[in-house]
Design a protein around this motif. Structure first.
Motif, PDB file in Angstrom:
ATOM      1  N   ALA A  39       0.845  -1.202   0.000  1.00 57.04           N
ATOM      2  CA  ALA A  39       0.000   0.000   0.000  1.00 57.04           C
ATOM      3  C   ALA A  39       0.874   1.243   0.000  1.00 57.04           C
ATOM      4  CB  ALA A  39      -0.926   0.021   1.218  1.00 57.04           C
ATOM      5  N   THR A  40       0.384   2.284  -0.642  1.00 56.50           N
ATOM      6  CA  THR A  40       1.064   3.573  -0.598  1.00 56.50           C
ATOM      7  C   THR A  40       0.337   4.472   0.379  1.00 56.50           C
ATOM      8  OG1 THR A  40      -0.227   4.455  -2.436  1.00 56.50           O
ATOM      9  CG2 THR A  40       1.867   3.381  -2.987  1.00 56.50           C
ATOM     10  N   VAL A  41       1.062   5.422   0.952  1.00 52.11           N
ATOM     11  CA  VAL A  41       0.482   6.363   1.906  1.00 52.11           C
ATOM     12  C   VAL A  41       0.975   7.744   1.547  1.00 52.11           C
ATOM     13  CG1 VAL A  41       0.249   7.003   4.331  1.00 52.11           C
ATOM     14  CG2 VAL A  41       0.473   4.590   3.715  1.00 52.11           C
ATOM     15  N   GLU A  42       0.051   8.680   1.408  1.00 49.68           N
ATOM     16  CA  GLU A  42       0.401  10.068   1.097  1.00 49.68           C
ATOM     17  C   GLU A  42      -0.321  11.001   2.054  1.00 49.68           C
ATOM     18  OE1 GLU A  42      -0.694  10.757  -2.942  1.00 49.68           O
ATOM     19  OE2 GLU A  42       0.873   9.464  -3.739  1.00 49.68           O
ATOM     20  N   ASN A  43       0.339  12.097   2.408  1.00 47.91           N
ATOM     21  CA  ASN A  43      -0.329  13.099   3.225  1.00 47.91           C
ATOM     22  C   ASN A  43      -1.464  13.729   2.432  1.00 47.91           C
ATOM     23  OD1 ASN A  43       2.040  12.736   4.930  1.00 47.91           O
ATOM     24  ND2 ASN A  43       1.435  14.672   5.865  1.00 47.91           N
ATOM     25  N   ALA A  44      -2.627  13.859   3.068  1.00 51.38           N
ATOM     26  CA  ALA A  44      -3.762  14.550   2.461  1.00 51.38           C
ATOM     27  C   ALA A  44      -3.903  15.943   3.061  1.00 51.38           C
ATOM     28  CB  ALA A  44      -5.046  13.751   2.659  1.00 51.38           C
ATOM     29  N   SER A  45      -3.571  16.060   4.335  1.00 51.69           N
ATOM     30  CA  SER A  45      -3.582  17.339   5.045  1.00 51.69           C
ATOM     31  C   SER A  45      -2.637  17.196   6.229  1.00 51.69           C
ATOM     32  CB  SER A  45      -5.000  17.682   5.520  1.00 51.69           C
ATOM     33  OG  SER A  45      -5.373  16.837   6.600  1.00 51.69           O
ATOM     34  N   ALA A  46      -2.626  18.179   7.115  1.00 51.84           N
ATOM     35  CA  ALA A  46      -1.726  18.128   8.269  1.00 51.84           C
ATOM     36  C   ALA A  46      -2.045  16.965   9.206  1.00 51.84           C
ATOM     37  CB  ALA A  46      -1.787  19.439   9.034  1.00 51.84           C
ATOM     38  N   THR A  47      -3.298  16.508   9.216  1.00 53.97           N
ATOM     39  CA  THR A  47      -3.693  15.460  10.159  1.00 53.97           C
ATOM     40  C   THR A  47      -4.303  14.228   9.501  1.00 53.97           C
ATOM     41  OG1 THR A  47      -5.843  16.493  10.515  1.00 53.97           O
ATOM     42  CG2 THR A  47      -4.067  17.088  12.052  1.00 53.97           C
ATOM     43  N   THR A  48      -4.287  14.158   8.162  1.00 57.59           N
ATOM     44  CA  THR A  48      -4.853  12.988   7.487  1.00 57.59           C
ATOM     45  C   THR A  48      -3.911  12.485   6.400  1.00 57.59           C
ATOM     46  OG1 THR A  48      -6.061  14.322   5.868  1.00 57.59           O
ATOM     47  CG2 THR A  48      -7.263  13.692   7.868  1.00 57.59           C
ATOM     48  N   GLY A  49      -4.006  11.185   6.156  1.00 60.76           N
ATOM     49  CA  GLY A  49      -3.239  10.562   5.092  1.00 60.76           C
ATOM     50  C   GLY A  49      -4.145   9.661   4.276  1.00 60.76           C
ATOM     51  N   ASN A  50      -3.783   9.437   3.029  1.00 60.76           N
ATOM     52  CA  ASN A  50      -4.536   8.543   2.149  1.00 60.76           C
ATOM     53  C   ASN A  50      -3.741   7.262   1.947  1.00 60.76           C
ATOM     54  OD1 ASN A  50      -6.748  10.244   1.680  1.00 60.76           O
ATOM     55  ND2 ASN A  50      -5.636  11.347   0.098  1.00 60.76           N
ATOM     56  N   VAL A  51      -4.393   6.126   2.227  1.00 58.57           N
ATOM     57  CA  VAL A  51      -3.794   4.807   2.045  1.00 58.57           C
ATOM     58  C   VAL A  51      -4.437   4.175   0.821  1.00 58.57           C
ATOM     59  CG1 VAL A  51      -3.414   2.537   3.059  1.00 58.57           C
ATOM     60  CG2 VAL A  51      -3.484   4.558   4.537  1.00 58.57           C
ATOM     61  N   THR A  52      -3.625   3.788  -0.158  1.00 53.67           N
ATOM     62  CA  THR A  52      -4.123   3.158  -1.380  1.00 53.67           C
ATOM     63  C   THR A  52      -3.590   1.733  -1.463  1.00 53.67           C
ATOM     64  OG1 THR A  52      -4.165   5.301  -2.503  1.00 53.67           O
ATOM     65  CG2 THR A  52      -4.239   3.333  -3.900  1.00 53.67           C
ATOM     66  N   GLY A  53      -4.507   0.774  -1.600  1.00 59.89           N
ATOM     67  CA  GLY A  53      -4.126  -0.623  -1.687  1.00 59.89           C
ATOM     68  C   GLY A  53      -3.444  -0.938  -3.003  1.00 59.89           C
ATOM     69  N   VAL A  54      -2.318  -1.664  -2.957  1.00 63.40           N
ATOM     70  CA  VAL A  54      -1.555  -2.043  -4.143  1.00 63.40           C
ATOM     71  C   VAL A  54      -1.659  -3.550  -4.377  1.00 63.40           C
ATOM     72  CG1 VAL A  54       0.756  -2.119  -5.173  1.00 63.40           C
ATOM     73  CG2 VAL A  54       0.036  -0.105  -3.869  1.00 63.40           C
ATOM     74  N   GLU A  55      -1.429  -4.329  -3.328  1.00 65.21           N
ATOM     75  CA  GLU A  55      -1.410  -5.794  -3.431  1.00 65.21           C
ATOM     76  C   GLU A  55      -1.917  -6.370  -2.108  1.00 65.21           C
ATOM     77  OE1 GLU A  55       2.277  -8.711  -3.093  1.00 65.21           O
ATOM     78  OE2 GLU A  55       2.166  -7.828  -5.109  1.00 65.21           O
ATOM     79  N   GLU A  56      -2.645  -7.486  -2.179  1.00 58.45           N
ATOM     80  CA  GLU A  56      -3.176  -8.108  -0.968  1.00 58.45           C
ATOM     81  C   GLU A  56      -2.071  -8.417   0.034  1.00 58.45           C
ATOM     82  OE1 GLU A  56      -6.191 -11.245  -1.402  1.00 58.45           O
ATOM     83  OE2 GLU A  56      -6.161 -10.736  -3.550  1.00 58.45           O
ATOM     84  N   GLY A  57      -2.379  -8.194   1.316  1.00 59.12           N
ATOM     85  CA  GLY A  57      -1.430  -8.490   2.384  1.00 59.12           C
ATOM     86  C   GLY A  57      -1.534  -7.475   3.499  1.00 59.12           C
ATOM     87  N   SER A  58      -0.608  -7.568   4.432  1.00 59.61           N
ATOM     88  CA  SER A  58      -0.584  -6.687   5.602  1.00 59.61           C
ATOM     89  C   SER A  58       0.670  -5.823   5.573  1.00 59.61           C
ATOM     90  CB  SER A  58      -0.586  -7.509   6.887  1.00 59.61           C
ATOM     91  OG  SER A  58      -1.734  -8.314   6.951  1.00 59.61           O
ATOM     92  N   MET A  59       0.549  -4.611   6.107  1.00 57.54           N
ATOM     93  CA  MET A  59       1.690  -3.714   6.218  1.00 57.54           C
ATOM     94  C   MET A  59       1.399  -2.692   7.301  1.00 57.54           C
ATOM     95  SD  MET A  59       0.562  -0.577   4.875  1.00 57.54           S
ATOM     96  CE  MET A  59       1.956   0.308   4.248  1.00 57.54           C
ATOM     97  N   LEU A  60       2.364  -1.835   7.558  1.00 55.41           N
ATOM     98  CA  LEU A  60       2.195  -0.770   8.542  1.00 55.41           C
ATOM     99  C   LEU A  60       2.354   0.586   7.880  1.00 55.41           C
ATOM    100  CD1 LEU A  60       4.326  -2.173  11.504  1.00 55.41           C
ATOM    101  CD2 LEU A  60       1.832  -2.086  11.363  1.00 55.41           C
ATOM    102  N   ALA A  61       1.507   1.515   8.308  1.00 57.57           N
ATOM    103  CA  ALA A  61       1.663   2.926   7.940  1.00 57.57           C
ATOM    104  C   ALA A  61       2.214   3.627   9.178  1.00 57.57           C
ATOM    105  CB  ALA A  61       0.327   3.530   7.536  1.00 57.57           C
TER     106      ALA A  61
END
Length: 85
Positions: A39-61
């Motif tokens: 999964a990718t993670v990008e800042n959306a604002s100062a207090t939020t981020g967007n997580v986008t799924g890339v491939e099935e599985g588990s990970m940490l943000a």
């Protein structure tokens, strides 16, 4: 931190959020993926981020306070098939 875990489908995006206590502290976070193959993670604002799924599985943000990066925590991310509910 507002969430401790999230689920996202491959190809979809969910928003995660975090905050610092006390409430009058500077609220500026950096959101980072610890495994961009899942999964990718990008800042959306100062207090939020967007997580986008890339491939099935588990990970940490990781969420860190921008002014004090040693203050950080993680959010567990489960990426599931786009067909799953």
């Amino acid at each position: 931190m507002d969430e401790t875990s999230v689920t996202v489908k491959v190809g979809e995006t969910v928003e995660i959020s975090a905050s610092v206590l006390p409430a009058n502290a500077t609220q500026d976070m950096k959101f980072t993926s610890l495994d961009t193959s899942k999964a990718t993670v990008e800042n959306a604002s100062a207090t939020t981020g967007n997580v986008t799924g890339v491939e099935e599985g588990s990970m940490l943000a990781e969420v860190a306070v921008t002014a004090r990066p040693e203050i950080k925590t993680t959010i567990a991310v489960e990426v599931i098939s786009a067909e799953q509910e």
